[in-house]
Design a protein around this motif. Structure first.
Motif, PDB file in Angstrom:
ATOM      1  N   VAL A 494       0.819  -1.215   0.000  1.00 57.26           N
ATOM      2  CA  VAL A 494       0.000   0.000   0.000  1.00 57.26           C
ATOM      3  C   VAL A 494       0.857   1.270   0.000  1.00 57.26           C
ATOM      4  O   VAL A 494       0.763   2.094  -0.906  1.00 57.26           O
ATOM      5  N   PRO A 497       3.252   1.804  -3.268  1.00 53.57           N
ATOM      6  CA  PRO A 497       2.519   2.148  -4.500  1.00 53.57           C
ATOM      7  C   PRO A 497       1.836   3.512  -4.436  1.00 53.57           C
ATOM      8  O   PRO A 497       1.861   4.255  -5.417  1.00 53.57           O
ATOM      9  N   VAL A 498       1.258   3.838  -3.285  1.00 56.92           N
ATOM     10  CA  VAL A 498       0.536   5.103  -3.199  1.00 56.92           C
ATOM     11  C   VAL A 498       1.517   6.284  -3.209  1.00 56.92           C
ATOM     12  O   VAL A 498       1.217   7.344  -3.732  1.00 56.92           O
ATOM     13  N   ALA A 579      -6.497   5.156 -12.498  1.00 55.73           N
ATOM     14  CA  ALA A 579      -7.352   3.962 -12.553  1.00 55.73           C
ATOM     15  C   ALA A 579      -8.039   3.756 -11.213  1.00 55.73           C
ATOM     16  O   ALA A 579      -9.167   3.304 -11.151  1.00 55.73           O
ATOM     17  N   TRP A 580      -7.346   4.116 -10.130  1.00 52.25           N
ATOM     18  CA  TRP A 580      -7.959   3.969  -8.805  1.00 52.25           C
ATOM     19  C   TRP A 580      -9.063   4.976  -8.611  1.00 52.25           C
ATOM     20  O   TRP A 580      -9.934   4.805  -7.786  1.00 52.25           O
ATOM     21  N   THR A 581      -8.959   6.090  -9.321  1.00 54.47           N
ATOM     22  CA  THR A 581      -9.906   7.168  -9.042  1.00 54.47           C
ATOM     23  C   THR A 581     -10.933   7.363 -10.149  1.00 54.47           C
ATOM     24  O   THR A 581     -11.793   8.211 -10.030  1.00 54.47           O
ATOM     25  N   ARG A 582     -10.808   6.576 -11.241  1.00 52.49           N
ATOM     26  CA  ARG A 582     -11.763   6.748 -12.336  1.00 52.49           C
ATOM     27  C   ARG A 582     -13.141   6.282 -11.888  1.00 52.49           C
ATOM     28  O   ARG A 582     -13.279   5.203 -11.316  1.00 52.49           O
ATOM     29  N   ARG A 583     -14.142   7.091 -12.163  1.00 52.25           N
ATOM     30  CA  ARG A 583     -15.482   6.722 -11.697  1.00 52.25           C
ATOM     31  C   ARG A 583     -16.234   5.934 -12.745  1.00 52.25           C
ATOM     32  O   ARG A 583     -15.984   6.045 -13.894  1.00 52.25           O
TER      33      ARG A 583
END
Lengths: 583, 365
Positions: A494, A497-498, A579-583
Motif C-alpha cells: 500500500v 505504491p501510493v 485507474a484507482w480514481t476513475r469513476r
C-alpha cells in the motif's frame, strides 16, 4: 503497565503478549538513529576535534582559531563570503519573487515553459556557471570581445566578486523561485476580496495582504539562497580569481597546502552562519504549517493587460538570459578553438590530452548517481516511513526526525572534510582503550562517495517523503495490525505504491544532485574512481576550459535525460493512479 | 452490571489512561455479554475513542484490566486480540480494489486462491456489495466504502467488532439506512460490538446498551430507554434529548419542590436528594392548555413564541415565580395539540407538568 489482576481470567502465554512488530519497529527506528549518528554526528565531532589539534596531533585548544583570526588573508575571506552571499541573496530573491509572482498570480501564457527554463540551472554543476561566464565575460568572452569583434566589446571585470555573484545568482535563482511559488500559491482569495471591497489600493493590498502571506516563504527563500551562496565552491573556484572566500579557502588549505587542521578551522567558521540560518529557517517552516491547515479559497488570477504585459516581458527576458547562458556554454563546448576557429565539432568531447579521466569519469559519476538514487531513496523513504507511521516511541522518533533534517545545515565541503577525518581514522583512543574504526574500509571507495551524497541530500528527500506520507490515512497501519498483517507487507502493498510519485521525485533529486555536486566528493574521490564533476574542476585548473565545458554539458545532458525519464514515469504512474480514481 | 460471570464476554475493569498530565480515562469499568451491541456516547474529547483503542489494544491502558472471553488481554497487542475495527475514515487502501481490501487480512491464512475468492464473495454478499468487488474505493459511494470497511473488519471472524464513529462521514439518508443494516448484520452474526459515536440518535436506535462518557469518566450505563427516562445527571439529561432545568429547594415531607412562590409536586422517591436540588422535565412531557384547567402542577405561563418544527411545535414560555421574576421553559407539543389549544406567541396559557414526569437531580456545586 496494567496492574493485572490474575485471580480471575486465564493468564496468557508469553508468546501472545509479545508484540514482535512493535519491537521490530523500535529496533529499526533505533537503527535509523544510530546510522544517522554514525554518518552525521560522529564525523562532525571528528571535524570539530581536529580543529583543536595541531598537524602533529597535539591538543592546542583554540590556538588554531587564534591563528586563523590573526591571519589577515584568512580573516578577510569571512567578509568576502558574507558580502558575496548577501548580495546574491538580495538579487536572487528579488528576481525569484517577480518570476514566481508571474507564474502564480498573473495570466501570462507559456507558464510551463518559463518554469522549465528557470529550473535549468538546477541540472548543471555550479562549475558550469563559472565556465559559461568566462565564455561570455572573460578576457576572450563573447561580450568582452563584442561578439568576436562585430560590435564594441565591454569588460565587466568578471574575475572576483562580480563573477561569483553572477554565478551564484544563476545557481540560487531557481531555488528562490520554487520556494516563493509554493508560498504565493498558498493564499486565500477571500483576503484579496476583503481588501478590494474596502477600497484598498494595489500597493496597499500588496503590502498588507501579499507580503504578510508569503512572509515565511520569503524568510525560507532568503536563508536557502544565503546558505547555498555562502557554501558553494564550484563557481568561485572557476571565476573567483584572487578573491578569496571561505569555501575556496577550505579547498586551498586542504588540497593546496595539505593543512588539514586549518581546513577544519575554516570549515567550522563556515558552519556557524549556516547552522544559524538553518535554525531560523526551521522556526519559520514550523510556523508555516499552521498557515497551510487553514481553510482557504484558492486565488485564481484575473487577466490584466498592463500587469500581464509587464510580467510576460520580464519572464521572457529572464528565460532568454538563462537560455543564452546555456546556449553559450553548449556552443563553446563545440567550437574548435575559441574565439579563433569557430568551426563546430566534437573535438572537446573526446577528452584526449587532458586530465580528469574523460568518459571513465563521466560513467563513474553516472554509476555513483544511480547508486545514490537507489540506495538513498530506499533508505530515506523507509526511515521517513518508520518515523512518521509508528505509534508511541515519541522521544526516539523526534530525535530521529531532528537527525534527519540536520544535514540540511551541512555544506558539502564540510561533509567531505569531516568524512576524510572520520573514515580515514584508524581508530579512537578513549582513556587508554583503543577502538578500531569499523568504517575504515569505506575510505577511498565508491561506497564513501555514495554515502556522502546520501547524507548531503538526505534532508530535502526526507522532507519530501514525510510530506507524502502525511497525506496517507494514519489508520492504514492500525487496520493492518488489527488484521494481523505484518507492517512490511502493508509497506510494500500500500504505502510504496501510493507514494510512488514522491519516491520517483526523491530518486530524481538524488541522481541530479549527485551528478552535479563537486563539493563533498572532491575530497573523497580516489585516483582510480575519477568523477565528472571533479574532472571539470581539474581540467579548469589545468586551463582546459573547453573540455571542462564539454564535460559539464555531458552532466547537464545526463540530468536532463533523467528529468525527462522522470516526467515519463510520473505520467505513467499517474495514469495508473487515475485507474484507482476513475469513476 | 448485573450480568453474571458466565454471561460476561468482555469486561473492562477500572481502566485508567493518561497522556502526560491529561487523564483521558479515569477508572472506567463495564462489561458486555456475547452478541451485545454497546454504544459509547459522549461529547468530543470525553475519552470514548480512547476506551475503544484501549479495548482494541492500540493505546494500552496505564491501569486496569481488559478481559475478553475470560482471558486477561491487557498486555496483548492488537494483532493478537482478534478484533475487527472500522474507523471513521474507513482507512480503505486506495490502490486496492474492494475485493483486495476485504481479502487483505485473509491472504496469510487462505493460501488456496479459490477458497479465498469464495470467502471474499461471501463477505461482499454479506454487506450487499456483490457487484462492486472490482471497483477501487474512490469509485464507491461513501456508504459502499463503509460496507467494504465493515466486510474487511469481519473477514477474520473477530471476537469483537469495534466501530469508531462509523457513520459520521455519511449523508443523513444513507446513515439512517446503514444504521439498520449494521444492527441487523451484527445480530445475525451474533457479533459482540462496541460502537463509539457522538450522535445520540445513532446510539439510541442501534445499541442494546448505551455508555455515556464525560471528561474521561463513565457517567451512565444502561439501556436506551433507561438513559432517556432516568438520566443519572443533568449532563446526561441534556446530552440525550433536551431538558428544562430549575434549581430550588426540596420539601421532603410534602414531596414538593420550591422556587420562590412556585411549588411543584413530585411523584417519585425523593430521599436521595438533599435540601437543595435541581428539578427537570423534558419538553415533550409538558402539556400546554388554554382553557381554565386547574389542579396540582398547573401553572400560569406567558407564551413568548411558538416555533414550527415540522412534526412538533416548540413553545417558549416564561414561568413566573414571584417578585416579577420568571423561569424559562420550553415545551414540545404535537401539531394536533397546537391546533386544538390555538396557543400562539405573546399570550397567556397554562403549562401542566405531570408529577410523575418531573426528574430530580442533586444540586451541583
Amino acid at each position: 503497565m496494567a496492574q493485572a489482576n490474575q485471580a480471575a481470567g486465564a493468564a496468557l502465554p508469553a508468546a501472545d503478549t509479545f508484540d514482535r512488530e512493535l519491537w521490530l519497529k523500535r529496533a529499526l527506528i533505533l537503527l535509523v538513529s544510530a546510522w544517522l549518528v554514525a554518518v552525521v554526528i560522529l564525523p562532525l565531532i571528528q571535524l570539530l576535534s581536529k580543529s583543536l589539534f595541531d598537524n602533529h596531533g597535539v591538543f592546542v585548544g583554540l590556538a588554531n582559531y587564534v591563528e586563523y583570526f590573526t591571519t589577515p588573508e584568512l580573516r578577510r575571506s569571512i567578509g568576502n563570503s558574507v558580502f558575496v552571499s548577501v548580495t546574491t541573496t538580495v538579487i536572487s530573491v528579488t528576481l525569484g519573487f517577480l518570476f514566481a509572482y508571474a507564474l502564480t498570480r498573473t495570466c501570462i501564457p507559456l507558464k510551463g515553459a518559463f518554469r522549465g527554463l528557470a529550473m535549468m540551472p538546477l541540472f548543471a554543476p555550479t562549475l558550469l556557471n563559472g565556465i559559461a561566464l568566462i565564455y561570455l565575460f572573460g578576457r576572450k568572452g563573447l561580450i568582452t570581445r563584442g561578439f568576436f569583434g562585430a560590435i564594441p566589446g565591454f569588460d565587466i571585470g568578471l574575475y572576483g566578486s562580480t563573477g561569483i555573484i553572477i554565478s551564484e545568482v544563476i545557481f540560487t535563482f531557481p531555488q528562490a523561485m520554487l520556494i516563493l511559488s509554493v508560498a504565493l500559491r498558498m493564499t486565500d482569495a477571500r483576503l484579496y476580496e476583503a481588501s478590494q471591497s474596502m477600497g484598498a489600493s494595489r500597493l496597499r493590498t500588496f503590502l498588507t495582504v501579499t507580503l504578510p502571506g508569503v512572509k515565511y516563504g520569503l524568510i525560507s527563500a532568503i536563508f536557502v539562497c544565503f546558505i547555498l551562496a555562502f557554501t558553494d565552491f564550484g563557481a568561485p573556484k572557476v571565476v573567483g580569481g584572487q578573491y578569496n572566500i571561505l569555501a575556496t579557502d577550505i579547498y586551498k588549505q586542504v588540497i593546496g597546502q595539505q593543512n588539514f587542521t586549518m581546513g577544519a578551522v575554516v570549515s567550522v567558521v563556515l558552519l556557524i552562519p549556516t547552522v544559524l540560518a538553518f535554525v531560523v529557517d526551521r522556526i519559520a517552516q514550523r510556523r508555516q504549517v499552521a498557515l497551510i491547515q487553514a481553510k482557504s479559497v484558492p486565488l485564481t488570477p484575473k487577466p490584466d493587460k498592463q500587469v500581464d504585459g509587464f510580467y510576460l516581458a520580464y519572464c521572457s527576458f529572464i528565460s532568454l538570459l538563462i537560455l543564452a547562458f546555456f546556449a553559450t556554454a553548449a556552443y563553446a563546448s563545440l567550437v574548435k578553438v575559441w574565439p579563433y576557429k569557430l568551426e563546430l565539432g566534437l573535438w572537446h568531447y573526446q577528452f584526449r590530452g587532458t586530465g580528469g579521466g574523460g568518459y571513465g569519469a563521466f560513467f563513474n559519476s553516472v554509476r555513483m548517481a544511480c547508486y545514490s538514487a537507489v540506495v538513498g531513496t530506499a533508505v530515506t523513504f523507509f526511515s521517513a516511513y518508520l518515523i512518521e507511521k509508528s505509534r508511541g516511541m515519541r522521544a526516539l522518533r523526534q530525535t530521529s526526525y531532528f537527525l534527519s533534517i540536520l544535514p540540511l545545515a551541512l555544506p558539502g565541503l564540510v561533509i567531505g572534510l569531516a568524512y576524510i577525518f572520520f573514515f580515514n581514522a584508524p581508530g579512537w583512543t578513549f582513556g587508554g582503550i583503543t577502538i578500531p574504526n569499523p568504517f575504515n574500509w569505506l575510505y577511498a571507495t565508491m561506497g564513501i562517495l555514495v554515502l556522502s551524497n546520501i547524507v548531503h541530500f538526505y534532508s530535502v528527500s526526507f522532507l519530501t517523503a514525510t510530506t507524502a506520507l502525511k497525506q496517507l490515512d494514519k489508520e492504514f497501519e492500525t487496520v493492518s495490525e488489527s488484521l494481523g498483517v505484518p507492517f512490511h507487507i502493508t509497506f510494500f502493498r500500500v504505502t510504496v505504491p501510493v507514494c510512488l510519485p514522491a519516491i520517483l521525485e526523491i530518486a530524481m533529486y538524488y541522481f541530479v544532485n549527485s551528478m552535479a555536486t563537486v563539493s563533498a566528493v572532491i575530497f573523497l574521490y580516489s585516483a582510480d574512481i575519477p568523477l565528472a564533476s571533479v574532472a571539470i574542476a581539474n581540467m579548469d585548473d589545468a586551463g582546459d576550459i573547453a573540455p571542462a565545458c564539454a564535460m559539464s554539458m555531458l552532466v547537464v545532458l545526463a540530468n536532463v535525460a533523467v528529468r525527462l525519464l522522470y516526467g515519463l514515469l510520473t505520467r505513467k504512474v499517474n495514469r495508473r493512479t487515475q485507474a484507482w480514481t476513475r469513476r | 452490571m448485573t450480568s453474571t460471570e458466565s454471561e460476561t464476554y468482555l469486561s473492562v475493569e477500572r481502566v485508567t489512561k493518561r497522556f502526560g498530565a491529561f487523564t483521558a480515562l479515569s477508572d472506567v469499568s463495564f462489561t458486555a455479554r456475547r452478541g451485545e451491541f454497546l454504544s459509547i456516547l459522549g461529547p468530543s474529547g470525553c475519552g470514548k475513542t480512547t476506551i475503544l483503542r484501549a479495548v482494541a489494544g492500540l493505546e494500552p491502558q496505564d491501569e486496569g484490566v481488559v478481559r475478553l472471553k475470560g482471558r486477561d488481554v491487557s498486555t496483548m497487542p492488537v494483532s493478537k486480540r482478534h478484533v475487527g475495527i472500522v474507523f471513521q475514515s474507513y482507512a480503505l487502501f486506495p490502490n486496492l480494489s474492494a475485493r483486495d481490501n476485504v481479502a487483505y487480512g485473509l491472504r496469510k491464512d487462505l493460501k488456496d486462491r479459490r477458497a479465498l475468492a469464495e470467502r471474499v464473495d461471501k463477505l461482499l454478499a454479506l454487506v450487499g456489495l456483490e457487484a462492486a468487488g472490482n471497483k477501487y474505493p474512490s469509485q464507491l459511494s461513501g456508504g459502499q466504502q463503509q460496507r467494504v470497511a465493515l466486510a474487511r473488519a469481519l473477514a477474520l471472524s473477530p471476537d469483537l467488532l469495534l466501530l469508531d464513529e462509523p457513520l459520521s462521514a455519511l449523508d443523513a439518508q444513507v446513515r439512517v439506512m446503514l444504521r439498520a443494516e449494521i444492527r441487523a448484520l451484527t445480530q445475525r452474526l451474533g457479533m459482540t460490538t462496541i460502537m463509539v459515536t457522538h450522535d445520540q440518535e445513532e446510539a439510541m436506535t442501534m445499541a442494546d446498551r448505551i455508555l455515556i462518557m464525560n471528561q474521561g469518566r463513565l457517567v451512565q450505563n444502561g439501556s436506551p430507554s433507561d438513559i432517556y427516562e432516568a438520566p443519572a445527571s443533568p449532563f446526561v439529561a441534556s446530552f440525550i434529548g433536551s431538558m428544562n432545568f430549575v434549581s430550588g429547594d426540596m420539601h421532603w415531607d410534602s414531596r414538593t419542590f420550591h422556587r420562590g412562590n412556585l411549588s411543584v409536586k413530585i411523584d417519585r422517591d425523593v430521599s436521595p436528594f438533599g435540601k437543595e436540588a435541581v428539578a427537570a422535565i423534558r419538553p415533550e412531557d409538558i402539556r400546554v392548555s388554554t382553557n381554565g384547567e386547574a389542579g396540582p402542577n398547573v401553572f400560569e405561563v406567558e407564551v413568548d413564541n411558538v416555533e414550527y418544527r415540522g412534526p412538533v411545535y416548540r413553545v417558549t414560555m416564561r414561568l413566573p415565580f414571584g417578585g416579577g421574576q420568571t423561569l424559562p421553559l420550553v415545551a414540545d407539543i404535537t401539531a394536533d395539540q397546537a391546533r386544538r389549544t390555538g396557543v400562539s406567541g405573546r399570550t397567556r396559557a397554562k403549562a401542566i407538568l405531570p408529577a410523575d414526569r418531573v426528574h430530580l437531580f442533586r444540586a451541583e456545586a
